[in-house]
Design an enzyme around this catalytic site. Structure first.
Site, mmCIF file in Angstrom:
data_model
loop_
_atom_site.group_PDB
_atom_site.id
_atom_site.type_symbol
_atom_site.label_atom_id
_atom_site.label_comp_id
_atom_site.label_asym_id
_atom_site.label_seq_id
_atom_site.Cartn_x
_atom_site.Cartn_y
_atom_site.Cartn_z
ATOM 1 N N SER A 102 1.011 -0.721 -0.040
ATOM 2 C CA SER A 102 0.201 -0.130 0.532
ATOM 3 C C SER A 102 0.220 1.462 0.072
ATOM 4 C CB SER A 102 -1.270 0.309 1.062
ATOM 5 O OG SER A 102 -1.911 -0.825 1.094
ATOM 6 N N ARG A 140 6.647 6.146 -4.991
ATOM 7 C CA ARG A 140 7.650 7.129 -4.030
ATOM 8 C C ARG A 140 6.915 6.027 -2.434
ATOM 9 N NH1 ARG A 140 3.713 9.801 -4.705
ATOM 10 N NH2 ARG A 140 2.423 10.597 -2.538
ATOM 11 N N ASP A 149 -4.244 -2.114 -0.486
ATOM 12 C CA ASP A 149 -5.289 -2.370 0.843
ATOM 13 C C ASP A 149 -6.261 -1.958 0.187
ATOM 14 O OD1 ASP A 149 -4.516 0.504 1.994
ATOM 15 O OD2 ASP A 149 -4.157 -0.389 3.098
#
Length: 500
Positions: free
Chosen positions: A180, A195, A233
């Protein structure tokens, strides 16, 4: 005389008594504590600042819809609307053993999910703690650790009493990997990390295909699994909630962060037209909607306290929607209001207030406790202020703090309703109604949050707003990940992989 840091203080009288003093012009309010009338006057000001009218909410919903549309049309928009390559809804008939691996902010979780069809499942799971060193070390080492834990889990759960493997020779278990963190995906089993977030900083990972790195680790430790899906998620929450209740059309997370996912028609996702995917198909979209109204700040009703929260954050200008509604920020908004009233000489006269001056020291959990205090004297609020901040409060002040907490909490829920309403309106779900699978600490633990979301949906849509019902979502990062692995296996076996 001992001067306080905020312009109030105390002097000792010849009789030995201590008297609080402060600099203020209103003689009738020259008391060690604010009067009930003073607090009521201030509360009216904050009511006007933090209250969202139905008309304003409808304007936000329209702007939100425009942002969602733009994110589907063009890449690299403020609300990125990330295609997940999870095609269509689960049938509910998915069955078999599937593994899920969830790389969270503090733990690594490995789950064995046995799907039994008809929306039923059983789950066994083990958590492994991540150290700060692992989060910052070489990325490949992090994935090696994931593979080691996975191997331990498989060895434990797929051997008989004599230690013999229960797997057939060459049998590979399908695995869904819940990762996630923002990724660019062009296939369901690949993903390039944009990132790190959540305090991770593992080296030599950003800009690389994390699925490929993890596969390398799986091969190194000879784990009998095949990674079939890399998922977020929130997408997992959408699929898991739909598997259990097919009326679920949207999933939302309201916790320390906020996000939403829903199922979009491929023909309406202009930015992936060149991939040649069947336009009749549907694909789950990971909205990453916490970024709504970032940078321009044209639509959301930001107060000066919200602006301070934004400007002093590690990413000023970004995640504008999240900063108004997520559990990370609500306590800080309330703390800033309290500090302003201390500066103005309204609160805690003559008391040392330095403990309240540290940013983020006032947790959102305190707002939950304040709102749910059942006592006439508001004893829980006394406890919070004396135990954590060493200041005394009057009943009038405590009633004010509770009312302020309610205003900030209610605004967060009503803004959350605007996000849900934007997807409902865009997809035309209003007339027939739908369920919204909701998860996260705010939704699950903040008193009255769900009711306020429903109230907000009613204010946006009128009576039809009652057709949109939130409910506690299923475990997206475990069960959802496993179901997506199962759905992907079905597609592969049918020759529909990777595209429709």
């Amino acid at each position: 005389m001992v001067a306080s840091r905020r312009g109030s203080g105390s002097i000792t009288l010849p009789s030995g008594q201590t008297m609080a003093i402060h600099t203020r012009t209103h003689e009738d309010e020259d008391l060690p504590h604010a009067t009930k009338k003073t607090m009521a006057d201030h509360l009216r000001k904050y009511e006007s600042l933090f209250t969202l009218t139905p008309q304003r909410m409808r304007m936000i919903v329209e702007a939100f819809k425009d942002s969602l549309e733009l994110g589907l049309k063009k890449p690299e928009q403020v609300v990125p609307m990330i295609p997940t390559f999870v095609f269509g809804w689960p049938s509910g008939k998915e069955s078999g053993d599937f593994l899920a691996l969830d790389l969270g902010g503090t733990n690594l979780r490995v789950c064995l999910v046995t799907l039994q069809g008809e929306g039923k499942f059983e789950m066994t799971q083990t958590k492994y703690r991540l150290t700060e060193e692992q989060k910052q070390d070489e990325g490949q080492k992090l994935f090696d650790f994931c593979a080691e834990c996975l191997k331990t889990f498989v060895d434990t759960n797929f051997t008989d009493g004599d230690g013999k493997s229960l797997l057939k020779p060459g049998e590979m278990l399908p695995l869904g990997f819940t990762f996630s963190y923002p990724c660019v995906q062009e296939r369901i089993d690949h993903g390039k990390l944009i990132r790190w977030t959540k305090g991770f900083g593992a080296l030599n990972t950003e800009g690389r295909d994390v699925a490929e790195m993890f596969r390398r680790s799986i091969q190194k430790y000879k784990v009998p699994v095949v990674m079939t899906a890399l998922i977020n998620d929130t997408t997992g929450t959408l699929i898991a909630s739909s598997y259990v209740n097919p009326r679920t059309k949207i999933a939302v997370i309201f916790g320390t962060g906020c996000n939403a996912a829903y199922m979009e028609n491929v023909k309406d996702i202009d930015k992936i037209k060149d991939l040649g995917i069947d336009e009749k198909a549907q694909m789950a979209i990971n909205c990453e909607w916490g970024a709504f109204d970032s940078f321009e700040h044209e639509h959301l009703p930001r107060t000066k306290y919200d602006i301070i929260v934004d400007e002093t954050s590690n990413k000023p200008g970004e995640q504008a929607f999240e900063k108004l509604i997520s559990g990370r920020y609500l306590g800080e908004i309330l703390r800033l209001v309290i500090c302003e009233l201390i500066d103005e000489g309204v609160l805690f006269l003559g008391q040392e207030t330095y403990k309240l001056e540290t940013p983020y020291v006032f947790e959102t959990a305190f707002l939950s406790l304040m709102e749910s205090d059942p006592t006439d004297e508001l004893l829980m609020i006394i406890g919070i202020f004396t135990h954590f901040f060493a200041v005394e409060t009057t009943l009038a002040e405590r009633q004010f703090f509770r009312a302020l907490a309610m205003l900030i909490g209610r605004r967060a829920a009503r803004l959350s309703a605007c996000g849900i309403a934007a997807i409902v309106s865009k997809m035309g779900y209003l007339d027939e109604g739908c369920l919204v699978g909701a998860d996260g600490s705010l939704y699950n633990k903040y008193p009255g949050f769900a009711e306020r979301v429903h109230e907000g949906l009613f204010d946006v849509f009128g009576e039809k707003g009652r057709n949109i019902i939130t409910h506690h979502a299923e475990d997206g990062s475990g069960v959802g990940s496993a179901i997506i692995a199962a759905m992907t296996k079905v597609r592969r076996d049918a020759g529909l992989y990777p595209n429709v």
